[in-house]
Design a protein around this motif. Structure first.
Motif, short mmCIF file in Angstrom:
data_model
loop_
_atom_site.label_atom_id
_atom_site.label_comp_id
_atom_site.label_asym_id
_atom_site.label_seq_id
_atom_site.Cartn_x
_atom_site.Cartn_y
_atom_site.Cartn_z
N GLU A 181 0.83 -1.21 0.00
CA GLU A 181 0.00 0.00 0.00
C GLU A 181 0.86 1.26 0.00
OE1 GLU A 181 -2.25 -3.26 2.19
OE2 GLU A 181 -0.25 -2.37 2.32
N ALA A 182 1.95 1.24 0.76
CA ALA A 182 2.87 2.39 0.77
C ALA A 182 3.50 2.58 -0.61
CB ALA A 182 3.95 2.19 1.83
N ARG A 183 3.82 1.47 -1.27
CA ARG A 183 4.39 1.57 -2.63
C ARG A 183 3.39 2.20 -3.58
NH1 ARG A 183 9.70 0.96 -1.78
NH2 ARG A 183 10.08 -0.79 -0.39
N GLU A 184 2.12 1.88 -3.38
CA GLU A 184 1.09 2.45 -4.24
C GLU A 184 0.96 3.96 -4.01
OE1 GLU A 184 -3.59 1.63 -5.47
OE2 GLU A 184 -2.49 0.18 -4.24
N VAL A 185 1.03 4.38 -2.74
CA VAL A 185 1.00 5.81 -2.44
C VAL A 185 2.21 6.50 -3.06
CG1 VAL A 185 1.18 7.52 -0.58
CG2 VAL A 185 -0.33 5.55 -0.32
N ASP A 186 3.38 5.89 -2.93
CA ASP A 186 4.62 6.45 -3.49
C ASP A 186 4.48 6.61 -5.01
OD1 ASP A 186 7.26 7.30 -3.77
OD2 ASP A 186 8.04 5.26 -3.83
N ASP A 187 3.97 5.57 -5.65
CA ASP A 187 3.81 5.63 -7.11
C ASP A 187 2.82 6.71 -7.51
OD1 ASP A 187 4.18 4.41 -9.86
OD2 ASP A 187 2.01 4.14 -9.61
N PHE A 188 1.73 6.82 -6.75
CA PHE A 188 0.74 7.85 -7.07
C PHE A 188 1.34 9.24 -6.92
CE2 PHE A 188 -2.18 11.10 -5.72
CZ PHE A 188 -3.13 11.06 -6.72
N LEU A 189 2.06 9.47 -5.82
CA LEU A 189 2.59 10.81 -5.58
C LEU A 189 3.63 11.21 -6.63
CD1 LEU A 189 2.89 10.76 -1.69
CD2 LEU A 189 1.23 12.03 -3.07
N LEU A 190 4.34 10.24 -7.17
CA LEU A 190 5.31 10.55 -8.22
C LEU A 190 4.65 10.72 -9.58
CD1 LEU A 190 8.27 8.19 -7.29
CD2 LEU A 190 8.22 10.69 -7.15
N ARG A 191 3.60 9.93 -9.82
CA ARG A 191 2.93 9.95 -11.14
C ARG A 191 1.42 9.97 -10.98
NH1 ARG A 191 7.52 7.02 -11.56
NH2 ARG A 191 6.56 5.33 -10.38
N PRO A 192 0.86 11.03 -10.44
CA PRO A 192 -0.60 11.07 -10.27
C PRO A 192 -1.31 11.09 -11.62
CG PRO A 192 0.36 13.23 -9.83
CD PRO A 192 1.50 12.28 -9.99
#
Length: 282
Positions: A181-192
């Protein structure tokens, strides 16, 4: 304006001045990165909302809650807190490893979300050049025992100064992890997700905010996410430059953005309620 309700904090508070600063947007993204490292907390978000579809709405709702509790009337702040507590009472999440079902209003979870948020606001403000003495920083944390109460925490159990906050982070460190889930947040914040026409703006503007917010995290967070950050001195210079540039945008222009919490507070309390860093030295 004599007799008007100053709200929970009031124009003389540290919170009133700090939360008017434009670097709060960088601080808010840092808080998201930090909050995602507590698996029980981030699962509560992911399992109860479509984070990728509604992340902007979630960010704006958080900003509106902070604006209401900082600059709104006491009644408005209390109603906002009651609404958050009511929503949290209805939500649960499931640990995929154990099958345990738990409420998202459990105190340990709420404590992490609160501390990650308030620590991020204070850390980014000070590191970006917003002048606060150590005593004023402690006052800021003490003031936010009120916001902890609003979300359902016992204020007596919440860190109320820098030493207590540091001790809390040391204590909770073994519970942190960069799970899926943290990886998903990280990915979203870098590439929303962005409209194709806005992709260039995302690459030029948003990624800089996200990278700077990530870089300002503590070293253990970089280790958990597995991505390096620039040297601390470099990050501090970048934050100070960002603060300098953002603060050059006239406050009246920034405060025109909806929902105009600060302008409404000044209309209620008079022009003397205008937030300004220099007021802290009085």
């Amino acid at each position: 304006m004599t007799g008007a309700d100053p709200g929970l904090f009031g124009p003389a508070s540290v919170t009133w001045q700090v939360h008017s600063d434009p670097v709060m947007w960088i601080a808010g993204v840092r808080a998201l990165y930090l909050q995602a490292l507590y698996p029980r907390a981030v699962r509560g978000v992911m399992q109860n909302s479509d984070f990728r579809r509604d992340a902007w709405g979630r960010l704006m709702r958080t900003a509106s809650f902070v604006g209401t509790t900082t600059y709104g009337t006491t009644d408005a702040a209390e109603r906002a807190g009651a609404r958050v507590r009511r929503i949290h009472r209805m939500l649960t999440a499931t640990d995929p490893d154990t099958g345990e079902r738990y409420g998202v209003d459990e105190p340990a979870l709420l404590m992490w979300v609160h501390c990650a948020e308030i620590d991020s606001y204070l850390h980014v403000a000070r590191r970006s050049g917003f002048r606060l003495t150590d005593a004023e920083a402690d006052r800021y944390l003490a003031e936010h025992l009120e916001s902890a109460r609003l979300v359902g925490l016992d204020p007596g159990a919440v860190p109320g100064n820098r030493a207590e906050m540091a001790a809390y982070f040391d204590k909770v460190r073994p519970d942190l992890a960069a799970g899926p889930e943290a990886r998903e947040v990280d990915d979203f914040l870098l590439r929303p997700p962005t409209h194709p026409l806005l992709v260039p703006a995302r690459e030029v503007l948003w990624r800089r905010v996200a990278h700077l917010a990530y870089a300002s995290l503590p070293p253990y967070a970089h280790e958990l996410y597995g991505r390096p950050a620039p040297a601390p001195a470099t990050v501090t210079r970048q934050l100070r430059l960002a603060g300098l540039l953002l603060r050059r945008v006239p406050a009246r222009v920034r405060w025109q953005l909806p929902p105009k919490h600060i302008l409404r507070a000044m209309a209620r309390l008079g022009p003397g309620a205008r937030p300004a860093p220099y007021k802290l030295g009085r």
